[in-house]
Design a protein around this motif. Structure first.
Motif, PDB file in Angstrom:
ATOM      1  N   TRP A  99     -18.437   5.063   6.212  1.00 42.50           N
ATOM      2  CA  TRP A  99     -18.413   4.066   7.257  1.00 42.50           C
ATOM      3  C   TRP A  99     -18.565   2.825   6.569  1.00 42.50           C
ATOM      4  CZ3 TRP A  99     -21.520   4.624  12.146  1.00 42.50           C
ATOM      5  CH2 TRP A  99     -21.037   5.870  13.061  1.00 42.50           C
ATOM      6  N   ILE A 148     -18.552  -1.290   8.162  1.00 43.01           N
ATOM      7  CA  ILE A 148     -18.284  -2.341   8.689  1.00 43.01           C
ATOM      8  C   ILE A 148     -17.999  -3.013   8.404  1.00 43.01           C
ATOM      9  CG2 ILE A 148     -20.266  -2.885  10.589  1.00 43.01           C
ATOM     10  CD1 ILE A 148     -21.519  -0.867  10.529  1.00 43.01           C
ATOM     11  N   VAL A 180     -15.939   0.499  11.159  1.00 52.66           N
ATOM     12  CA  VAL A 180     -16.415   0.131  12.638  1.00 52.66           C
ATOM     13  C   VAL A 180     -16.411  -1.308  12.717  1.00 52.66           C
ATOM     14  CG1 VAL A 180     -18.711   0.424  13.501  1.00 52.66           C
ATOM     15  CG2 VAL A 180     -17.652   1.537  12.186  1.00 52.66           C
ATOM     16  N   TYR A 210     -12.821   2.583  14.513  1.00 54.67           N
ATOM     17  CA  TYR A 210     -14.768   3.513  15.331  1.00 54.67           C
ATOM     18  C   TYR A 210     -14.813   1.585  16.387  1.00 54.67           C
ATOM     19  CZ  TYR A 210     -18.118   4.983  18.076  1.00 54.67           C
ATOM     20  OH  TYR A 210     -20.026   5.132  18.897  1.00 54.67           O
TER      21      TYR A 210
END
Length: 526
Positions: A39, A41, A166, A206
């Motif tokens: 992931w 962010i 994200v 996401y």
């Protein structure tokens, strides 16, 4: 706070919002534990990115330690021309994120990304002479924001095969953003809040808070504690007083709207008519009056006010014409090119003076702010010397004049020059005010100098030829020739021999001859 809750209660209850947060927390945990896809962010320090990072952090913290196996990268892009207040806030946030994650055993690691040295704002504007960004020449966004983040994401993809990005993007940000997100949701959605990234292969986006409204973002930030110990109330204070209530998000494509009107944009942004946020900071807080020189310089940079500082040719050296509406009349004029040498010298002086003013007047904790780095100055110097053939080497002199200390160039061998200020001054005297002759001679002399140390001089004739192509015609003759070529092309489109003949005859019957390396060589065989 009561006002925020009152707005929210008009369309949903606090209980429903809490349930929504709980559902999102479970969704984040399930997606995180589903596979080994890393992931990333996007964190800008604004309200939306703070909310998404806080939401993910709290969700992961609620998992058992043995399930926190996947490292989450938190990337922030520093354009090097951020609002100094916000830039300091974000850097401080990153330190808190790093320390708190280690203390709490949360697999989150922050990264501060920056544009490549050759792509920074000041290298573009002062070094290469690019005009201030505008809608049709928005050269800053890709270089300063898109490229740094995309380079990081591509590196993760190369290493791991794929990535989930994200983001705190929300449909309420703008109608254009909402339409784009709804289209992806309808046609390409993988699962709830998860869609393909249309700009980077092997990556998904996401967006858990995509349906949140502004008041819901603030409710979450005010009612749920910040897990890395930063004050969300201070964040609210930063927003208070600004006209817009939006931020500059992580930018991964050119469809992202400009953030020049946001509190989290670049202080040099000319993509909007005025920087309302920076102006509001100064107007609403007497302690921030030291930022006024930045606002003044940004105003001066506006493209409409700097037009007369630009060359009549494009960066390629060619005159390119365009139709301009001037007081109801169509005027065919040269497209203004890069800033002239005098203008670039001027902008460097202005920027360094502003930096000096900031150092003198800023509060103690902000006195070390750097508006332009030594590395950027070194790259600007290299461009002026090697690409622009300006061997007077004016940058160190300007730096010492403004800063009161010698310029220490970190580039090895940067100060070793055969030609310098004395030779430049002599050339100016010989040119007797003829700027084009001065430019041509400087290019020819410096091109020969660059080839002098080479074992093979292959290509020197081509480079010398290019000097003549771009710098041998006086300005008016070059513009007239561009008009002639344009008229001839327009006449040729009609297919009329008569119109072509008229276009040819319309040219100055005895135009000044453009010198070329070939003619010079023919006239002087030796």
């Amino acid at each position: 706070m009561a006002a925020i809750q009152g707005e929210l209660l008009s369309k949903s209850t606090i209980g429903e919002f809490i349930e929504d947060v709980n559902l999102l927390t479970k969704e984040i945990q399930d997606l995180y534990c589903l596979d080994e896809i890393p992931w990333v962010i996007g964190y800008s320090g604004g309200k939306d990115s703070t909310a998404i990072l806080q939401l993910v952090w709290n969700a992961i913290a609620a998992l058992p330690p043995e399930k926190r196996t996947k490292t989450i990268s938190v990337i922030t892009t520093d354009t090097l021309v951020e609002n100094p207040i916000v830039s300091t806030w974000v850097k401080y946030s990153q330190e808190r994120i790093k320390n708190a994650a280690q203390e709490q055993g949360i697999p989150i690691k922050p990264y501060l990304l920056k544009p490549e040295l050759t792509e920074t704002f000041w290298v573009g504007l002062i070094g290469k002479g690019y005009p201030p960004p505008r809608g049709k020449f928005r050269w800053c966004t890709e270089r300063l924001k898109i490229n740094p983040s995309n380079r990081f994401i591509r590196d993760v993809i190369r290493e791991c095969g794929e990535v989930i990005l994200v983001l705190g993007t929300r449909k309420a940000e703008s109608q254009k953003r909402a339409e784009r997100m709804k289209k992806l949701e309808k046609e390409k959605r993988v699962r709830d809040h998860l869609s393909p990234n249309m700009n980077l292969p092997n990556s998904l986006v996401y967006s858990p808070i995509e349906d949140w409204q502004n008041d819901e973002v603030w409710l979450y930030l005010m009612q749920w504690d910040n897990p890395w110990g930063h004050s969300n109330k201070d964040l609210l204070t930063m927003y208070r007083g600004a006209s817009p209530d939006n931020e500059c998000p992580l930018v991964v494509d050119t469809t992202t709207p400009t953030c020049g009107s946001s509190r989290f944009g670049c202080w040099v942004c000319t993509l909007v008519s005025q920087d309302k946020s920076l102006a509001a900071m100064i107007q609403n807080d007497v302690e921030k009056e030291w930022l006024q020189p930045l606002l003044d310089l940004r105003y001066e940079l506006d493209v409409d006010k700097s037009r007369d500082r630009r060359d009549f040719r494009r960066r390629s050296g060619k005159v390119q014409l365009y139709e301009r509406n001037l007081e109801g009349e169509v005027s065919v004029e040269p497209i203004p090119g890069p800033f002239t040498k005098e203008a670039r010298d001027y902008w460097l002086k202005r920027l360094l003076k502003v930096q000096q003013e900031v150092h003198e007047n800023a509060p103690e904790e902000m006195k070390d702010i750097t508006l332009i780095t030594i590395e950027e100055l070194s790259e600007i110097r290299r461009i002026w010397l090697e690409e622009r053939h300006e061997f007077d080497d004016s940058l160190p002199k300007i730096y010492e004049e403004i800063m009161g200390e010698p310029f220490e160039d970190p580039r090895i061998g940067a100060g070793n020059h055969v030609l310098g200020g004395d030779e430049w001054q002599l050339l100016e005297e010989l040119s007797q005010g003829d700027t084009m002759y001065m430019e041509l001679m400087a290019k020819l002399i410096d091109t020969e100098r660059q080839y002098k140390t080479m074992a093979r001089r292959t290509g020197i004739y081509d480079d010398l030829e290019r000097c003549f192509e771009t710098s041998s015609r006086p300005q008016q003759d070059a513009i007239e020739n561009a008009h002639y070529e344009r008229n001839l092309k327009e006449a040729a489109k009609t297919g009329s021999v008569e119109q072509v003949k008229q276009a040819v005859e319309g040219k100055n019957p005895d135009p000044p001859q453009q010198l070329s390396w070939a003619t010079l060589k023919f006239q002087n065989p030796s």
